[in-house]
Design an enzyme around this catalytic site. Structure first.
Site, PDB file in Angstrom:
ATOM      1  CE  LYS A  65      -4.162  -1.811   2.040  1.00  0.00           C
ATOM      2  NZ  LYS A  65      -4.916  -2.034   3.262  1.00  0.00           N
ATOM      3  CG  ASP A 101      -7.851   0.441   3.640  1.00  0.00           C
ATOM      4  OD1 ASP A 101      -8.793  -0.314   3.323  1.00  0.00           O
ATOM      5  OD2 ASP A 101      -6.656   0.162   3.454  1.00  0.00           O
TER       6      ASP A 101
END
Ligand code: NAP
Length: 282
Positions: A65, A101
């Site tokens: 990420k 997220d």
């Protein structure tokens, strides 16, 4: 056919393909979503290949990420603030990096009746999911936040980043051991596991949480959802603390990605569909 994927390593645990393919069927969409195992060091090649194959979008998970930040042409302000990307979108000839997220984490917390305002938090891990949780909590008004990671340099970098972004908050680090964590827990209501400890082959593992310092007033959120009841959650419940696994966040962050790729109506339908079909993906 619209093509999507999730890139990560390990990836066998991921529920995203079943979740997304179930949704695509319900929406009557000619689309497919697959899990692709991409090892460290192979991400740039994988992203290039998906672009050449005209994939519409992809999710990015552990451990990529942060590395993926440097591969995109454009970063959303939220992904930039978090310092991590979990959603890629090939749009109008350029590769966009987004992060769903943080909103997914916050929606899951709120759904469980927890409001971060005025409450301190301890986050285990300092990677992409930890940064997203930190961003959501600080934006939501958490006054204090500590990172605890096995690599103290990673925890310090995250604390420095968020300390600058949210100067009104007290952001720091605590060493990765029970003795150091114990006094910090006295001032924190929320404990978040944003490491893979407890997942898959690490099923028996748990971050260094001093059980004697854990009380019924703590809330424990384990971002791991496979297994649904991790060792951390079992132990927390034994102390009377309320716990939540990563399933609700998984659905909310996935719906956020769907919203980017397919529009707001599809996002709302995704959340409704997964709520009505809680076993989809499992
Ligand atoms: P990441 O960016 O790779 O970060 C992982 C963090 O955990 C890093 O701080 C890493 O430290 C640490 N870590 C890895 N292995 C460890 C070990 N054996 N012992 C102690 N620390 C370890 O990954 P991520 O994307 O943040 O994901 C972290 C976890 O959250 C994964 O389990 C993932 O499945 C879960 N997650 C769930 C959701 C959801 O929707 N429920 C969303 C995102 C993530 P090093 O850098 O030193 O390895």
């Amino acid at each position: 056919m619209k093509r999507f994927a999730v890139l990560g390593c390990p990836i066998g645990h991921s529920r995203s393909p079943a979740l997304m393919n179930g949704l695509f069927r319900r929406l009557g969409l000619d689309a497919t979503y697959r899990a692709l195992r991409v090892e460290r060091g192979r991400l740039a090649e994988a992203v290039r290949t998906l672009g050449a194959l005209r994939f519409v979008g992809a999710n990015v998970t552990i451990p990529h990420k942060e590395e993926v930040l440097r591969l995109v042409d454009w970063l959303s302000p939220q992904a930039r603030g978090i310092g991590a990307v979990n959603t890629l979108f090939w749009r109008s000839g350029r590769l966009e990096g987004h992060n769903t997220d943080a909103d997914g984490f916050l929606s899951a917390l709120r759904g469980a009746g927890f409001r971060p305002r005025g409450r301190g938090a301890l986050i285990y891990g300092a990677g992409g999911a930890a940064r997203a949780a930190a961003y959501a909590l600080l934006k939501g008004g958490a006054p204090q936040l500590h990172f605890s990671a096995r690599r103290s340099s990673q925890a310090r970098a995250a604390a420095r980043h968020f300390g600058l972004l949210f100067p009104e908050a007290d952001v720091g680090t605590v060493a990765w051991d029970e003795k150091s964590v114990a006094p910090v827990l006295k001032r924190k209501r929320l404990i978040v596991n944003a490491t893979p400890l407890g997942m898959g082959v690490l099923k028996a593992a748990c971050p260094p949480l001093p059980w004697s310092a854990l009380t019924a007033r703590h809330r424990v959120v384990d971002l791991v959802y496979q297994p649904e009841r991790t060792r951390l959650l079992t132990m927390a419940r034994a102390k009377g603390a309320r716990g939540m696994n990563g399933l609700s966040m998984l659905r909310h962050q996935a719906a956020g990605s769907v919203g980017l790729w397919l529009g707001r109506r599809a996002q709302a339908r995704a959340l409704r569909f997964w709520k009505e079909n809680p076993t989809c993906g499992f």
